[in-house]
Design an enzyme around this catalytic site. Structure first.
Site, mmCIF file in Angstrom:
data_model
loop_
_atom_site.group_PDB
_atom_site.id
_atom_site.type_symbol
_atom_site.label_atom_id
_atom_site.label_comp_id
_atom_site.label_asym_id
_atom_site.label_seq_id
_atom_site.Cartn_x
_atom_site.Cartn_y
_atom_site.Cartn_z
ATOM 1 N N SER A 76 0.832 -1.192 0.000
ATOM 2 C CA SER A 76 0.000 0.000 0.000
ATOM 3 C C SER A 76 0.880 1.259 0.000
ATOM 4 O O SER A 76 1.750 1.393 -0.854
ATOM 5 C CB SER A 76 -0.969 -0.026 1.189
ATOM 6 O OG SER A 76 -2.041 0.863 0.988
ATOM 7 N N ASP A 135 -10.221 -3.901 -5.664
ATOM 8 C CA ASP A 135 -9.839 -2.909 -4.649
ATOM 9 C C ASP A 135 -10.903 -1.821 -4.532
ATOM 10 O O ASP A 135 -11.198 -1.122 -5.501
ATOM 11 C CB ASP A 135 -8.497 -2.284 -5.020
ATOM 12 C CG ASP A 135 -7.832 -1.576 -3.849
ATOM 13 O OD1 ASP A 135 -8.560 -1.102 -2.953
ATOM 14 O OD2 ASP A 135 -6.589 -1.509 -3.823
ATOM 15 N N HIS A 155 -8.303 -4.869 -1.544
ATOM 16 C CA HIS A 155 -7.036 -4.254 -1.166
ATOM 17 C C HIS A 155 -6.297 -5.089 -0.119
ATOM 18 O O HIS A 155 -6.833 -5.392 0.949
ATOM 19 C CB HIS A 155 -7.306 -2.850 -0.619
ATOM 20 C CG HIS A 155 -6.080 -2.043 -0.359
ATOM 21 N ND1 HIS A 155 -5.229 -1.640 -1.359
ATOM 22 C CD2 HIS A 155 -5.553 -1.558 0.798
ATOM 23 C CE1 HIS A 155 -4.244 -0.935 -0.841
ATOM 24 N NE2 HIS A 155 -4.411 -0.877 0.469
#
Length: 354
Positions: free
Chosen positions: A143, A264, A323
């Protein structure tokens, strides 16, 4: 004014924790493994040379975790164990920004000046005797850790340990326009988004203290972004003056692998992980997303992405899931292909073209 800004920041903290905390609960799909050889916080002094071109010792791997996570989290340890399983003998260094691992490091993922944090990481890695004496290192960013590792490469890759392969998972290379779509009754989520869309996000106070705000990018407020962004506008070379060192350093990567999560819904827009530009108000779906190769940052090669692409080093990967829903099989494939000994060769078998 000063008091109201502090109050705003204080109100924003719990909102961020609520909205983006799922980053701290990644790796839920990974099987349990034996304790890993991970190193965190202050590097241990070691004089052995790692990853010489003439042997099969794997290059060291540096990990930068995501928002709300910490270097000593179980998920990061599982990834370190997997790296050692795939490439036995891998030295793994997990980046920690707190005075101690755990809560202090987690807090630093929310609050701090990203420019100063990257400087700190450059110094940390340069002092590690294994990393600084290896012919190169590999790096994996989860991330927001992905764009921060790219910042490390661009800003100090010419004097700190050189990165061979950078792999980023669900990173926000082209920024975020908001945290995520909110449910009607989710006032905390709406409050966070409202603050991002207000002038508050561009204040020096917020830009130097709130980590996610420093990679916030709204094309409808682009002038303020260019003028006030503490991190992303600079590292993407979007301002009139281009930093040639950023371009040179990034273009020297052997592999830049950008992994996008197909489902995501946490990163908005998710296509940021591939440097795409997204106009979320565009009703024509064909015009909504401008792919990297159609953007000026690529055409004029502001940070070296075109050079990387031309030599086959720019890789677009897509995996299933939301995600940070990492699959053991995907990690094995990616780590097996791009990490390992310095003399390892790569195959084009799994390339995914954007």
């Amino acid at each position: 004014m000063y008091t109201s800004t502090i109050v705003t920041a204080a109100l924003l903290a719990p909102a961020l924790s609520f909205v983006i905390l799922p980053d701290a609960h990644v790796f839920s799909h990974l099987p349990e493994r034996i304790p890993s050889p991970i190193r965190v916080s202050e590097p241990a002094g070691h004089d052995s040379r790692v990853g010489d071109d003439s042997d099969d010792t794997p290059l060291p791997v540096v990990i930068w975790h995501g928002l709300g996570d910490s270097a000593d989290a179980d998920g990061i340890k599982d990834v370190a164990a997997l790296l050692d399983e795939i490439h036995p003998g891998t030295y793994v260094q997990a980046i920690s920004l707190g005075k101690s691992t755990g809560s202090a490091d987690r807090s630093a993922s929310f609050f701090g000046n990203v420019t100063e944090q990257i400087e700190q990481v450059c110094e940390q890695l340069a002092k590690d005797n294994i990393l600084r004496t290896a012919p190169a290192i590999d790096a994996v960013g989860f991330s927001q850790g992905g764009q921060f590792l790219r910042g490390y490469i661009e800003r100090c890759g010419h004097w700190a340990p050189r990165v061979r392969s950078l792999v980023t998972f669900g990173s926000q290379h082209n920024g975020i326009s908001e945290f995520q779509d909110c449910k009607l009754s989710d006032w905390v989520c709406h409050s966070a988004n409202a603050l991002l869309k207000s002038s508050t996000v561009w204040s020096n106070f917020i830009q130097s203290r709130l980590v996610p705000a420093q990679y916030y990018r709204n094309i409808d407020d682009f002038e303020n972004y260019l003028e006030h962004s503490n991190f992303l506008a600079d590292i993407n070379n979007e301002r009139p003056h281009k930093n040639a060192t950023y371009k040179k350093n990034l273009a020297e990567l052997e592999n830049f692998v950008m992994v996008l999560f197909k489902d995501d819904q946490t990163v908005v827009p998710k296509e940021s992980g591939w440097f795409a530009e997204v106009n979320r108000t565009e009703t024509d779906e064909a015009k909504r997303v401008t792919k990297l190769r159609d953007r000026t940052i690529y055409e004029e090669d502001w940070i070296g992405l075109k050079q990387l692409d031309q030599k086959g080093a720019l890789v677009f990967e897509q995996v299933k899931g939301e995600h940070m829903q990492l699959d053991d099989k995907d990690l094995r494939r990616i780590f097996g292909k791009y990490f390992g000994p310095a003399k390892a060769s790569k195959s084009d078998e799994w390339r995914f073209e954007l």
